[in-house]
Design a protein around this motif. Sequence first.
Motif, PDB file in Angstrom:
ATOM      1  N   LYS A 157    -102.538 -27.830  12.497  1.00  0.00           N
ATOM      2  CA  LYS A 157    -102.153 -29.132  11.927  1.00  0.00           C
ATOM      3  C   LYS A 157    -101.037 -28.948  10.902  1.00  0.00           C
ATOM      4  O   LYS A 157    -101.113 -28.057  10.051  1.00  0.00           O
ATOM      5  CB  LYS A 157    -103.333 -29.760  11.163  1.00  0.00           C
ATOM      6  N   GLY A 158    -100.043 -29.781  10.982  1.00  0.00           N
ATOM      7  CA  GLY A 158     -98.991 -29.814   9.953  1.00  0.00           C
ATOM      8  C   GLY A 158     -99.267 -30.966   8.997  1.00  0.00           C
ATOM      9  O   GLY A 158    -100.394 -31.124   8.510  1.00  0.00           O
ATOM     10  N   TYR A 159     -98.259 -31.793   8.748  1.00  0.00           N
ATOM     11  CA  TYR A 159     -98.500 -32.981   7.909  1.00  0.00           C
ATOM     12  C   TYR A 159     -99.574 -33.862   8.545  1.00  0.00           C
ATOM     13  O   TYR A 159     -99.683 -33.929   9.768  1.00  0.00           O
ATOM     14  CB  TYR A 159     -97.213 -33.808   7.789  1.00  0.00           C
ATOM     15  N   GLY A 160    -100.327 -34.555   7.704  1.00  0.00           N
ATOM     16  CA  GLY A 160    -101.365 -35.455   8.220  1.00  0.00           C
ATOM     17  C   GLY A 160    -100.763 -36.698   8.845  1.00  0.00           C
ATOM     18  O   GLY A 160     -99.541 -36.901   8.818  1.00  0.00           O
ATOM     19  N   ASP A 183     -99.182 -40.147   9.561  1.00  0.00           N
ATOM     20  CA  ASP A 183     -98.353 -41.058   8.743  1.00  0.00           C
ATOM     21  C   ASP A 183     -99.020 -42.398   8.481  1.00  0.00           C
ATOM     22  O   ASP A 183     -98.961 -42.936   7.386  1.00  0.00           O
ATOM     23  CB  ASP A 183     -97.061 -41.420   9.507  1.00  0.00           C
ATOM     24  N   CYS A 191    -101.301 -42.671   5.514  1.00  0.00           N
ATOM     25  CA  CYS A 191    -100.849 -41.910   4.341  1.00  0.00           C
ATOM     26  C   CYS A 191    -101.493 -40.526   4.316  1.00  0.00           C
ATOM     27  O   CYS A 191    -101.992 -40.070   3.281  1.00  0.00           O
ATOM     28  CB  CYS A 191    -101.112 -42.667   3.042  1.00  0.00           C
ATOM     29  N   TYR A 192    -101.532 -39.880   5.481  1.00  0.00           N
ATOM     30  CA  TYR A 192    -101.936 -38.466   5.634  1.00  0.00           C
ATOM     31  C   TYR A 192    -103.436 -38.207   5.539  1.00  0.00           C
ATOM     32  O   TYR A 192    -103.865 -37.066   5.410  1.00  0.00           O
ATOM     33  CB  TYR A 192    -101.176 -37.558   4.641  1.00  0.00           C
ATOM     34  N   SER A 216     -96.189 -42.897   0.640  1.00  0.00           N
ATOM     35  CA  SER A 216     -95.398 -42.283   1.705  1.00  0.00           C
ATOM     36  C   SER A 216     -94.073 -41.751   1.147  1.00  0.00           C
ATOM     37  O   SER A 216     -93.429 -40.910   1.762  1.00  0.00           O
ATOM     38  CB  SER A 216     -95.173 -43.253   2.857  1.00  0.00           C
ATOM     39  N   ASN A 248     -97.464 -36.104  -0.051  1.00  0.00           N
ATOM     40  CA  ASN A 248     -97.491 -35.619   1.330  1.00  0.00           C
ATOM     41  C   ASN A 248     -98.880 -35.199   1.768  1.00  0.00           C
ATOM     42  O   ASN A 248     -99.038 -34.396   2.681  1.00  0.00           O
ATOM     43  CB  ASN A 248     -96.490 -34.477   1.532  1.00  0.00           C
ATOM     44  N   GLY A 249     -99.879 -35.746   1.098  1.00  0.00           N
ATOM     45  CA  GLY A 249    -101.241 -35.555   1.591  1.00  0.00           C
ATOM     46  C   GLY A 249    -101.979 -34.386   0.980  1.00  0.00           C
ATOM     47  O   GLY A 249    -101.452 -33.608   0.199  1.00  0.00           O
ATOM     48  N   SER A 262    -104.600 -31.059   1.834  1.00  0.00           N
ATOM     49  CA  SER A 262    -104.675 -30.086   2.933  1.00  0.00           C
ATOM     50  C   SER A 262    -105.760 -30.470   3.947  1.00  0.00           C
ATOM     51  O   SER A 262    -106.812 -31.015   3.576  1.00  0.00           O
ATOM     52  CB  SER A 262    -104.941 -28.688   2.382  1.00  0.00           C
ATOM     53  N   TYR A 263    -105.491 -30.163   5.205  1.00  0.00           N
ATOM     54  CA  TYR A 263    -106.446 -30.433   6.288  1.00  0.00           C
ATOM     55  C   TYR A 263    -107.785 -29.761   5.983  1.00  0.00           C
ATOM     56  O   TYR A 263    -108.856 -30.343   6.172  1.00  0.00           O
ATOM     57  CB  TYR A 263    -105.858 -29.890   7.601  1.00  0.00           C
TER      58      TYR A 263
END
Length: 395
Positions: free
Chosen positions: A69-72, A74, A77-78, A273, A277-278, A280-281
């Motif tokens: 997983k990269g960015y959460g 959109d 809002c992640y 946004s 940037n969220g 972490s997963y």
Amino acid sequence: MKINENFLNLKDSYLFATVGAKYAAYQKAHPEKKVLKLSIGDVTRPLAPVVIGAMHRAVDEMSRAETFKGYGPDQTCYGYDALISSIRGSYARKGVSLTDGEIFISDGAKSDCGNILDLFSSDNTVLLPDPVYPAYFDANVMAGRRVIFADANEGNGFLPLPDPAVDADIIYLCSPNNPTGAAYDRAGLKRWVDYANERGAVILYDAAYEAFITDGSPRSIFEIEGARECAIELCSYSKTAGFTGVRCGYTVVPASLRRGGAELNKLWARRQSTKFNGVSYISQMGAAAVFTDEGERQIAETLAYYRKNAQIIADCLDGLGIWYTGGKNSPYIWMKCPNGMGSWEFFDVLLERANVVGTPGCGFGKNGEGFFRLTAFSTEENTREACRRIAALLK
Ligand code: PLP
């Protein structure tokens, strides 16, 4: 180039530095003494096994290209679905129905206590209870806002109610409260909600300690009718599930909250946004495990451990006939200093004669003078021993 000169208006915070320095100096002079800390404001018990398992699985997913997983996402809002829907479920159990778009995942309540101010003009007047969690005050000083105070004191059980003669635009409420441990009942919160709606003010409600409520007091401001039209709720896994070092929380901005012709939910989504940037997963998957059946059972054990410590302290103060708030719905006990002593005077007596450290109430505002904060975050053994010493000193 001009700096933000509001920063120059911040007062240095000496409270915890002075507590630490006095403790260190005493311990150095008396290395043979075991000084016990009932000043701990951080959790101390480990994460629940279900959280650890979920985080391990999330790390494994990150190790494979197919599940990396990269960015959460959109559109939320992640925040990942698994986490948002488990938060929605936990609100539903409190009788509060939320949509996914009303829940914003954060890295904890402290950041959003300050970040949320981006939505409001610096002309607004901010009302804070006194004593208060210092971050609310400092964040508003940095933004150059006028801050006024609602007096919390022994007379109102450290739960101030709105004064119709006072005009405020932004109101911070924290319940159960840090530092006082006092929690609003439904009638008290309803008074604030009505006040905010009448004036078009916004309540920023810090529910970071909601998991400690045991007596049926509201665990969310959205349990109160009218709150969806005036309140934003900030919450966190920090104290609920020991996430102070993991970092994950959530902010609820209801779709029906409108001010100045705008939907605050949309403004907040835009702000996040742009400037965020969220989380972490791995943290989000750990947090998603908290509100499962097994997660709730496991965190209940940890909360019970802290509650027992709070009860030990409360029993000690009851035995001594000392007035206090908190302890019941909170890991904090806010006691009146005995024999009319000032906060620092009592700190010194307790350190030197009982070898117990607490936090002077005057560090949280002028109304904290003459009061003292003890916390339930130590071990049971140390809490019992500290209370035995306090009882021997004050009886
Ligand atoms: N709000 C209150 C009232 C607190 O006492 C604390 C931490 O002690 C926080 C927020 C910070 O919580 P978080 O770890 O979620 O940033």
